[in-house]
Design a protein around this motif. Structure first.
Motif, PDB file in Angstrom:
ATOM      1  N   UNK A  22      46.386  49.050  40.650  1.00 20.95           N
ATOM      2  CA  UNK A  22      45.722  47.763  40.608  1.00 20.95           C
ATOM      3  C   UNK A  22      46.713  46.614  40.654  1.00 20.95           C
ATOM      4  N   UNK A  23      47.705  46.734  41.533  1.00 24.37           N
ATOM      5  CA  UNK A  23      48.708  45.675  41.592  1.00 24.37           C
ATOM      6  C   UNK A  23      48.136  44.387  42.175  1.00 24.37           C
ATOM      7  N   UNK A  24      47.126  44.495  43.018  1.00 24.79           N
ATOM      8  CA  UNK A  24      46.416  43.301  43.452  1.00 24.79           C
ATOM      9  C   UNK A  24      45.729  42.614  42.290  1.00 24.79           C
ATOM     10  N   UNK A  25      45.145  43.404  41.371  1.00 22.58           N
ATOM     11  CA  UNK A  25      44.532  42.836  40.179  1.00 22.58           C
ATOM     12  C   UNK A  25      45.547  42.159  39.276  1.00 22.58           C
ATOM     13  N   UNK A  26      46.752  42.744  39.190  1.00 29.14           N
ATOM     14  CA  UNK A  26      47.807  42.111  38.387  1.00 29.14           C
ATOM     15  C   UNK A  26      48.177  40.754  38.959  1.00 29.14           C
ATOM     16  N   UNK A  27      48.295  40.673  40.296  1.00 30.59           N
ATOM     17  CA  UNK A  27      48.630  39.396  40.931  1.00 30.59           C
ATOM     18  C   UNK A  27      47.531  38.371  40.664  1.00 30.59           C
TER      19      UNK A  27
ATOM     20  N   UNK B 236      51.104  32.204  49.806  1.00 27.67           N
ATOM     21  CA  UNK B 236      52.273  32.980  50.231  1.00 27.67           C
ATOM     22  C   UNK B 236      52.992  33.573  49.027  1.00 27.67           C
ATOM     23  N   UNK B 237      53.064  32.816  47.924  1.00 30.15           N
ATOM     24  CA  UNK B 237      53.710  33.330  46.720  1.00 30.15           C
ATOM     25  C   UNK B 237      52.954  34.536  46.163  1.00 30.15           C
ATOM     26  N   UNK B 238      51.629  34.482  46.248  1.00 29.53           N
ATOM     27  CA  UNK B 238      50.822  35.593  45.754  1.00 29.53           C
ATOM     28  C   UNK B 238      51.129  36.868  46.536  1.00 29.53           C
ATOM     29  N   UNK B 239      51.191  36.754  47.848  1.00 34.58           N
ATOM     30  CA  UNK B 239      51.439  37.946  48.658  1.00 34.58           C
ATOM     31  C   UNK B 239      52.889  38.400  48.574  1.00 34.58           C
ATOM     32  N   UNK B 240      53.808  37.480  48.350  1.00 37.34           N
ATOM     33  CA  UNK B 240      55.200  37.883  48.112  1.00 37.34           C
ATOM     34  C   UNK B 240      55.301  38.709  46.835  1.00 37.34           C
ATOM     35  N   UNK B 241      54.610  38.268  45.788  1.00 41.77           N
ATOM     36  CA  UNK B 241      54.627  39.011  44.532  1.00 41.77           C
ATOM     37  C   UNK B 241      53.951  40.367  44.703  1.00 41.77           C
ATOM     38  N   UNK B 242      52.836  40.395  45.434  1.00 44.79           N
ATOM     39  CA  UNK B 242      52.147  41.660  45.680  1.00 44.79           C
ATOM     40  C   UNK B 242      53.078  42.647  46.376  1.00 44.79           C
TER      41      UNK B 242
END
Length: 406
Positions: free
Chosen positions: A129-134, A29-35
């Motif tokens: 590439x914001x998914x890549x950053x996460x 959940x934290x990963x998708x919140x940051x994304x």
């Protein structure tokens, strides 16, 4: 979470894999919140304030990790960030991670919202590439929690001008590459699990033609039309396509003239070239200079400007060996990956040109980037983060302690 050093494991790699898997599951959940947070910040390449805002969010996300941060003040583009672990570099060098904070969607875009459905996440830069950053951020957070960053010499470079050729940040990337044993770039992976082991090079150019203005009603056979001269050159440029050799030439935009009843005084074309071999770039430049110099309309003149470019990233033995190492780790994790040679370019091209083994496409999987339909496959985010974290852990020297999730 703390390290439990009292346990012995017959297979410490498997124990670490399972710990990383559990950590990322707990922080999904934290990963998708940051994304969501990153995607909702417009960070078009020319929006310095937006790119810098993304950088501040990333700095906050990594503030509790065993990392130092250098912010490189840059104008007029976003400030590059360089995170470093406290572990001194070995004789072979550090591990280099590279990602970019900018997108192709500029500040006036209507495409600025993040949304999800059952399988996909959508939004500007969600996969490029914001998914890549996460993925990079949470791989480092997991290794920091495990205490491994203290044993891994690593530099994480994030730039803000990749989508416009990394003209201002390429020197930084090359410097870090030359200090590295290997590198991983976090562009999106292919829809079939591809990881990039090679890329074409590219060359972007502007061709400007000057003619002599006049009224179309009084033009004779000797009219000096910039558009007519440019038309001859366009045909010559398109003739440079050599598909069997992997050379692609494209005239992307054309502008000229001020009205249908005028002889055009000026005309311009923007050009793009892709090539496989380093020597192809020199041949293309030579041929373009010849086309520019060959005037077909008397009185016209032409000027060629090289706007940007990236050298090719060949499928080298060292890249293949690096892929084989990651492929073994992926197999251990039950993650399917496949090698890919990609026509598009990235910052991996500069790293390869420095002679450093590099893999690209380590980020999550998605498609339709650079369009309002850009999406990321949601399950690929924790999966690719796990693969990256396990790969980085593989570069930590010595026996690895196993963190205790309890």
């Amino acid at each position: 979470m703390k390290i439990d050093s009292t346990h012995c494991y017959r297979d410490p790699e498997m124990a670490m894999d399972e710990w990383l898997r559990t950590y990322l599951k707990e922080h999904r959940a934290d990963m998708f919140d940051l994304l969501r947070q990153l995607v909702c910040i417009n960070s078009g390449s020319y929006n310095k304030s937006g790119v810098d805002a993304v950088g501040r969010v990333i700095a906050d996300a990594l503030a509790d990790c065993d990392l130092t941060l250098d912010i490189i003040e840059t104008k007029p583009f976003g400030n590059p960030l360089v995170f470093r672990t406290p572990c001194p570099s070995t004789e072979t060098g550090q591990v280099l991670l590279v990602g970019h904070m900018d997108t192709v969607f500029q500040a006036d875009t209507d495409f600025r919202d993040y949304r999800e459905d059952a399988n996909r996440a959508y939004g500007p830069g969600v996969v490029d590439m914001k998914g890549g950053l996460v993925a990079g951020i949470f791989a480092l957070k997991a290794l920091s929690e495990a205490g491994l960053l203290k044993r891994l010499p690593l530099s994480f470079v994030l730039n803000g001008d990749e989508e416009i050729g990394s003209k201002w940040s390429r020197a930084l990337i090359r410097r870090e590459a030359k200090k590295s044993a290997c590198a991983f770039v976090l562009e999106g992976g292919g829809l079939n699990g591809e990881v990039v082991i090679g890329r074409k090079g590219n060359l972007s150019a502007r061709l400007t033609v000057a003619g002599r203005a006049g009224h179309a009603a009084f033009a004779g056979p000797d009219k000096t039309s910039a558009i007519v001269e440019l038309a001859h050159k366009i045909l010559a440029i398109e003739a440079l396509n050599d598909f069997s050799a992997g050379i692609l030439a494209n005239v992307g935009t054309v502008n000229g003239g001020i009205g249908p009843n005028t002889v055009a005084e000026r005309a311009e074309a923007l050009l793009d070239f892709r090539f496989v071999q380093p020597e192809d770039e020199d041949r293309l430049k030579t041929r373009l200079s010849q086309i520019c110099a060959q005037i077909m309309v008397p009185g016209a003149a032409a000027e060629l400007e090289i706007v940007s470019g990236r050298p090719p990233m060949p499928v080298s033995e060292s890249n293949q060996a690096l892929y084989d190492r990651v492929h073994r780790i992926a197999g251990r994790l039950g993650i399917a990956i496949h090698p890919e040679f990609r026509s598009g370019v990235s910052d991996a091209n500069f790293i390869a040109d420095a002679g450093i083994p590099v893999l690209d496409g380590l980020g999550p999987i998605g498609a339709r980037d650079h369009s309002p339909d850009e999406y990321m496959l949601k399950e690929s985010l924790p999966q690719r983060t796990l693969l990256l974290a396990a790969t980085l852990a593989d570069y930590c020297g010595g026996e690895k302690p196993v963190p205790d999730l309890g």
